[in-house]
Structure formats: C-alpha cells, structure tokens
Scaffold this motif. Sequence first.
Motif, PDB file in Angstrom:
ATOM      1  N   GLU A   1       0.826  -1.207   0.000  1.00  0.00           N
ATOM      2  CA  GLU A   1       0.000   0.000   0.000  1.00  0.00           C
ATOM      3  C   GLU A   1       0.862   1.260   0.000  1.00  0.00           C
ATOM      4  N   CYS A   2       2.004   1.229   0.668  1.00  0.00           N
ATOM      5  CA  CYS A   2       2.928   2.365   0.621  1.00  0.00           C
ATOM      6  C   CYS A   2       3.404   2.611  -0.809  1.00  0.00           C
ATOM      7  N   ILE A   3       3.729   1.535  -1.522  1.00  0.00           N
ATOM      8  CA  ILE A   3       4.198   1.669  -2.901  1.00  0.00           C
ATOM      9  C   ILE A   3       3.072   2.176  -3.795  1.00  0.00           C
ATOM     10  N   HIS A   4       1.881   1.649  -3.627  1.00  0.00           N
ATOM     11  CA  HIS A   4       0.754   2.103  -4.433  1.00  0.00           C
ATOM     12  C   HIS A   4       0.467   3.582  -4.179  1.00  0.00           C
ATOM     13  N   THR A   5       0.493   3.987  -2.915  1.00  0.00           N
ATOM     14  CA  THR A   5       0.221   5.389  -2.583  1.00  0.00           C
ATOM     15  C   THR A   5       1.280   6.308  -3.168  1.00  0.00           C
ATOM     16  N   TYR A   6       2.537   5.896  -3.099  1.00  0.00           N
ATOM     17  CA  TYR A   6       3.598   6.702  -3.731  1.00  0.00           C
ATOM     18  C   TYR A   6       3.320   6.906  -5.207  1.00  0.00           C
ATOM     19  N   SER A   7       2.863   5.836  -5.882  1.00  0.00           N
ATOM     20  CA  SER A   7       2.612   5.941  -7.324  1.00  0.00           C
ATOM     21  C   SER A   7       1.481   6.923  -7.619  1.00  0.00           C
ATOM     22  N   LEU A   8       0.485   6.973  -6.748  1.00  0.00           N
ATOM     23  CA  LEU A   8      -0.627   7.910  -6.939  1.00  0.00           C
ATOM     24  C   LEU A   8      -0.161   9.351  -6.743  1.00  0.00           C
ATOM     25  N   ILE A   9       0.670   9.587  -5.728  1.00  0.00           N
ATOM     26  CA  ILE A   9       1.197  10.931  -5.492  1.00  0.00           C
ATOM     27  C   ILE A   9       1.939  11.425  -6.727  1.00  0.00           C
ATOM     28  N   HIS A  10       2.791  10.580  -7.275  1.00  0.00           N
ATOM     29  CA  HIS A  10       3.579  10.974  -8.440  1.00  0.00           C
ATOM     30  C   HIS A  10       2.725  11.071  -9.704  1.00  0.00           C
ATOM     31  N   ASP A  11       1.754  10.178  -9.868  1.00  0.00           N
ATOM     32  CA  ASP A  11       0.852  10.259 -11.028  1.00  0.00           C
ATOM     33  C   ASP A  11       0.109  11.587 -11.075  1.00  0.00           C
ATOM     34  N   ASP A  12      -0.225  12.119  -9.904  1.00  0.00           N
ATOM     35  CA  ASP A  12      -1.035  13.337  -9.833  1.00  0.00           C
ATOM     36  C   ASP A  12      -0.237  14.617 -10.086  1.00  0.00           C
ATOM     37  N   LEU A  13       1.075  14.529 -10.088  1.00  0.00           N
ATOM     38  CA  LEU A  13       1.919  15.722 -10.202  1.00  0.00           C
ATOM     39  C   LEU A  13       1.677  16.489 -11.508  1.00  0.00           C
ATOM     40  N   PRO A  14       1.909  17.791 -11.503  1.00  0.00           N
ATOM     41  CA  PRO A  14       1.723  18.599 -12.720  1.00  0.00           C
ATOM     42  C   PRO A  14       2.485  18.063 -13.929  1.00  0.00           C
ATOM     43  N   ALA A  15       3.661  17.494 -13.711  1.00  0.00           N
ATOM     44  CA  ALA A  15       4.454  16.959 -14.821  1.00  0.00           C
ATOM     45  C   ALA A  15       3.910  15.639 -15.352  1.00  0.00           C
ATOM     46  N   MET A  16       2.982  15.029 -14.615  1.00  0.00           N
ATOM     47  CA  MET A  16       2.419  13.739 -15.025  1.00  0.00           C
ATOM     48  C   MET A  16       0.962  13.951 -15.445  1.00  0.00           C
ATOM     49  N   ASP A  17       0.006  13.540 -14.596  1.00  0.00           N
ATOM     50  CA  ASP A  17      -1.406  13.672 -14.967  1.00  0.00           C
ATOM     51  C   ASP A  17      -2.017  15.011 -14.559  1.00  0.00           C
ATOM     52  N   ASN A  18      -1.318  15.750 -13.699  1.00  0.00           N
ATOM     53  CA  ASN A  18      -1.744  17.096 -13.290  1.00  0.00           C
ATOM     54  C   ASN A  18      -3.176  17.112 -12.742  1.00  0.00           C
ATOM     55  N   ASP A  19      -3.423  16.245 -11.743  1.00  0.00           N
ATOM     56  CA  ASP A  19      -4.746  16.168 -11.114  1.00  0.00           C
ATOM     57  C   ASP A  19      -4.726  16.865  -9.750  1.00  0.00           C
ATOM     58  N   ASP A  20      -5.852  17.454  -9.385  1.00  0.00           N
ATOM     59  CA  ASP A  20      -5.932  18.147  -8.101  1.00  0.00           C
ATOM     60  C   ASP A  20      -6.847  17.452  -7.105  1.00  0.00           C
ATOM     61  N   LEU A  21      -7.342  16.249  -7.457  1.00  0.00           N
ATOM     62  CA  LEU A  21      -8.242  15.514  -6.569  1.00  0.00           C
ATOM     63  C   LEU A  21      -7.888  14.032  -6.610  1.00  0.00           C
TER      64      LEU A  21
END
Length: 298
Positions: A77-97
Amino acid sequence: MEIKTYLNEQRQRVEKRLAELMLEPAGEFSRHIESMRYSLFVGGKRIRPVLCLAGAEAIDPSEPVRNSTLTVACALECIHTYSLIHDDLPAMDNDDLRRGKPTNHTVFGEAAAILAGDGLLTYAFDLLSSPHSAKITDSVRIRIIQTIARAAGPLGMVGGQSLDMLYEGRQVGYETLRRIHRSKTGALITASVVCGAMVAGASIEQEEALGIYGNNIGLAFQIVDDLLDVEATTEELGKPAGSDVQAEKVTYPSLFGRETSRTMAREAVQEAIAALECFDAQADPLRALAQFIVDRKK
C-alpha cells in the motif's frame, strides 16, 4: 461470501497495521512525514493489500500467517500510494483531486509531494526487509522483495507509466495498450496476490496459478477504470472524471468501445476465476474479489 463485509474487515486490519508501522510526524522531519501520512491515510479501497491477504489465505488461513502477511500488505500500500502521489503531479497527470481529497502537491507543494512519494517507496522496502516485522524466512523474504521491486520498477509499474505518457495523443494498437496496462496496473496487482501466497508457503504451481489470476484481474481492473473515467462522475470516483479523454490517453473504450470493453473485462475475470480451479474454498475471497473488481462503480 459477502465481499463488502470481507473487504471492510480486511481494510480495517490493514489500516490498524499501517497506523502501527507508519512513522509519526515529529522533530525536523515532521512536515515530510506529515505529507507521507496525508496520502497514505486519506482513504482508498486498499485493494492491493487485501489481495495480498487473500492470496495468503488461499494457501494457509491461520492467524500467524495472516499476521505475517500484514506487513507485506502494508508495504504494497505504501508503494501504491507513492505511485498515486507521483501520477497526480503537474508533470504527469496534473490532477488536483484523489480519493475525494486535494492531491498531495496541492496541499504540500510539488517538491514536498515528490519527496513524500520517494519516502513511501523506500520505507516500503524498509518494512519488507526488517526481519522483526514479520515471521518470514530470509529466502522467502528475498523472493518477495525481488518480486515487488520488479513489479514496481522500470519493467513494471514505473515503466508502464512512462509508456502511458509516451503514447498520449498517439494512435496505438491493442498489444501496446495491453503492454502499458499490464505494466502500469497489472504488475503490482499480480505481485500482491503472489507475494501473499509466498508468505503462506505456496508451491511453485500455486504461485503460477495465482500469477494467471493476478494478470487477469489486473486487466479487468484497468478496463473498468477506463470505463469509469467516461461513465462515472468526479464525486463518484473521488478524482477528476474524463481525465483520460482530456489527456488523449489510449484506453480500452477509445480502442474497442464501451460494450466490447465491458465484455473483455468480464472474460478476464472468468479466466482469473478459472485459474483458481486447483484451490479449495479457502480461495473464495479471491473469487469474490475478482467479481467485485469487474462490478465496481468507483
């Protein structure tokens, strides 16, 4: 089996163990750890750790095995959560929710979010490699670490994300689409099931069967995710709906249409359940989880 009851019970066990294992925000690292904890405890279905626990249960449902598996489940779950944090970044998917809450970088800033993801990823391997945290033999522990590292790394989840970004706005065929999602989504899901079974002492044949199961539910999970992106609302998803379309990502609905995609997801679940033929009723949670994945609405 009432899958929602099972999911809730297992999720509570995971939440309790995560709270015991996770660092507390104190001293000079307080803000950094607070950022890690924010995303880790903001909610979520905990599908990957639950699959890990169910994988172990299919082999050996005894309480000592379940307790040992919990640490592995929390690391996943720690690894999955890290991936979500990085996926959401402006340089990636740029999501705010994410999970119905503001994403990490919108709360703590982009640099802090990157470091929170880095912290969760490396802390996961701290948990996995600590002999005191779970009663797992050293040889099995090394196999689990290698399996998860490969699933999360350059030829797994991270590599899949790189392909996902590479092919944004481009026309690709089914094989490329399947390769992207088998890496980005399926690899860690498969590793979750198989590593749970490893803790419980699975045979090579059992691991292989669970690998087939994991590959197929990973496929079904991604297809349903793609469908929900175009069919569900932002409120239902807890993240921006329609983001795949906006980013011009290749998805199953964009390639095959909704109905064919839905059929493909159901067929993948049928293949997953068929792979469990060599298991008895102890694998019923895995069977029910496969059906839950294809039936979910968020």
